[in-house]
Design an enzyme around this catalytic site. Structure first.
Site, mmCIF file in Angstrom:
data_model
loop_
_atom_site.group_PDB
_atom_site.id
_atom_site.type_symbol
_atom_site.label_atom_id
_atom_site.label_comp_id
_atom_site.label_asym_id
_atom_site.label_seq_id
_atom_site.Cartn_x
_atom_site.Cartn_y
_atom_site.Cartn_z
ATOM 1 N N LYS A 1 -6.833 10.783 -9.275
ATOM 2 C CA LYS A 1 -7.460 9.569 -8.740
ATOM 3 C C LYS A 1 -8.932 9.794 -8.454
ATOM 4 C CE LYS A 1 -4.865 10.663 -4.655
ATOM 5 N NZ LYS A 1 -3.460 10.496 -4.435
ATOM 6 N N LYS B 1 -13.308 22.904 -2.900
ATOM 7 C CA LYS B 1 -13.786 21.801 -2.052
ATOM 8 C C LYS B 1 -15.137 22.118 -1.440
ATOM 9 C CE LYS B 1 -10.088 18.824 -1.607
ATOM 10 N NZ LYS B 1 -9.322 17.866 -0.853
ATOM 11 N N LYS C 1 -5.505 17.262 -15.594
ATOM 12 C CA LYS C 1 -4.457 16.431 -14.990
ATOM 13 C C LYS C 1 -4.989 15.040 -14.650
ATOM 14 C CE LYS C 1 -4.524 16.852 -10.028
ATOM 15 N NZ LYS C 1 -3.767 16.907 -8.803
#
Ligand code: ATP
Ligand code: LTN
Length: 334
Positions: free
Chosen positions: A201, A116, A198
């Site tokens: 969203k 992140k 994977k």
């Protein structure tokens, strides 16, 4: 068995207002099933959300929509507590305490922090760094036995275990040491465009992601365009990641085994298989979407749910926090 206390499960979700088919099949549908055998406490992690910048109106709207989706997907308030994290101030309070029992070195090793801080290089705030302490507080406040999460969150649950053991060792048993519960099968729904990644969203190519809000046409189009191999036999095998993923999805939704699926599509090509998977997914999502739409039109009911569930969660959290404060040596108000 009847009189035995059910084990407690705790999980939380990001409140982005959208869920993917991956979230649903890989996580939430399992969490719905757990409600029969465990005492479940679930929540929306809106305190965690501000580790990245949020637009206030969007955050409010998305939190509401996430709550409605969880109910629509089958979280049952007769069995389970479903609350919004910021409604229970004990999360912030225990997080502060746990910050002081967690080492800088431990937090520096967290892979989500490393990822992140690369993604948001202009806002590497202290909250992003200490996020795992807040997550440990989320878990330990409820004395959770099990934490069902995806593999990406295992490292955070392990940190919560280490911190719990440390605190218990320094004082006396205070926290239940939680176990991660990582699903085995159907656990990872992959992107329809790149079956090595994977389904997410936050993918830049949304053709690979089925959203719970996608309409039937969009679902059909995305499945028809799904990346597969050139051999056109519906068979579960190495090197056929695209087809394996579609078969996993079809199996999750219909309950059929891989052998049954291979038999059903024997002699038929991908041209028949892909729309069949799409139809099955459309049928699975239809009642969830209808219930979501109904709930979003009944904001008063959702607000009543928030108001009823927050004190239930807070009662459990408060008991743990009192214990912690007493052990540390804080003077408690009588
Ligand atoms: P993103 O999609 O942006 O990477 P996320 O979906 O992992 O985020 P959450 O909303 O917190 O973020 O996910 C809820 C749960 O769904 C987590 O337990 C996560 O591991 C699981 N999950 C997410 N994507 C998938 C997937 N493709 N297959 C199976 N489970 C998934
Ligand atoms: N970090 C998790 C969400 C989360 C969570 C938790 C999961 C916050 N607190 C406590 C389980 C238990 C995520 O990003 N999916």
């Amino acid at each position: 068995m009847e009189n035995e206390r059910k084990k407690r499960v705790l999980s939380m979700y990001q409140c982005t207002g959208t869920f993917t088919l991956g979230n649903y099949l890989g996580a939430i549908r399992n969490h719905v099933r757990l409600q029969d055998d465990y005492e479940c406490v679930y929540a929306l992690a809106d305190l965690h959300a501000i580790t990245v910048r949020q637009d206030p109106a969007e955050l409010r709207k998305n939190t509401l929509a996430s709550y409605a989706y969880l109910l629509a997907m089958g979280i049952d308030l007769e069995k389970t507590i479903l609350f919004i994290q910021s409604h229970v101030p004990e999360h912030s309070q225990l997080a502060w305490v746990l910050n002081c029992y967690t080492q800088f070195g431990e937090l520096s090793r967290m892979t989500q922090f490393k990822d992140k801080s690369q993604q948001h290089a202009d806002n590497i705030n202290a909250g992003l760094f200490t996020y795992p302490c807040l997550m440990a507080a989320d878990i330990l406040l409820y004395q959770a036995d099990f934490v069902p999460v995806g593999a990406d969150q295992k490292q955070h649950v392990e940190l919560a275990r280490d911190v719990a053991e440390r605190f218990n060792g320094l004082y006396s048993p205070t926290f239940t040491v939680p176990e991660p519960m990582i699903p085995k099968h159907g656990a990872r729904v992959m992107s329809l465009q790149d079956p090595t990644k994977k389904m997410s969203k936050s993918d830049e190519n949304m053709n690979g992601t089925i959203l719970m809000s996608d309409d039937p046409d969009a679902i059909m189009r995305k499945f028809k365009r799904a990346k597969t191999d050139s051999d056109s036999v519906v068979r579960y095998a190495e090197g056929k990641e695209g087809i394996n993923n579609l078969m996993e999805i079809y199996s999750c939704v219909t309950g059929k085994t891989m052998e049954e699926i291979e038999r059903e599509f024997e002699g038929k090509g991908y041209g028949e298989f892909k729309p069949a998977v799409a139809e099955a997914v459309i049928d699975e999502l239809r009642p969830v979407q209808a219930e979501f739409a109904r709930l979003m039109n009944d904001k008063a009911y959702l607000e009543q749910c928030f108001a009823e569930n927050a004190p239930k969660a807070q009662y459990l959290a408060w008991k743990t926090l009192q214990k912690v404060m007493k052990k540390i040596g804080y003077i408690l108000l009588k």
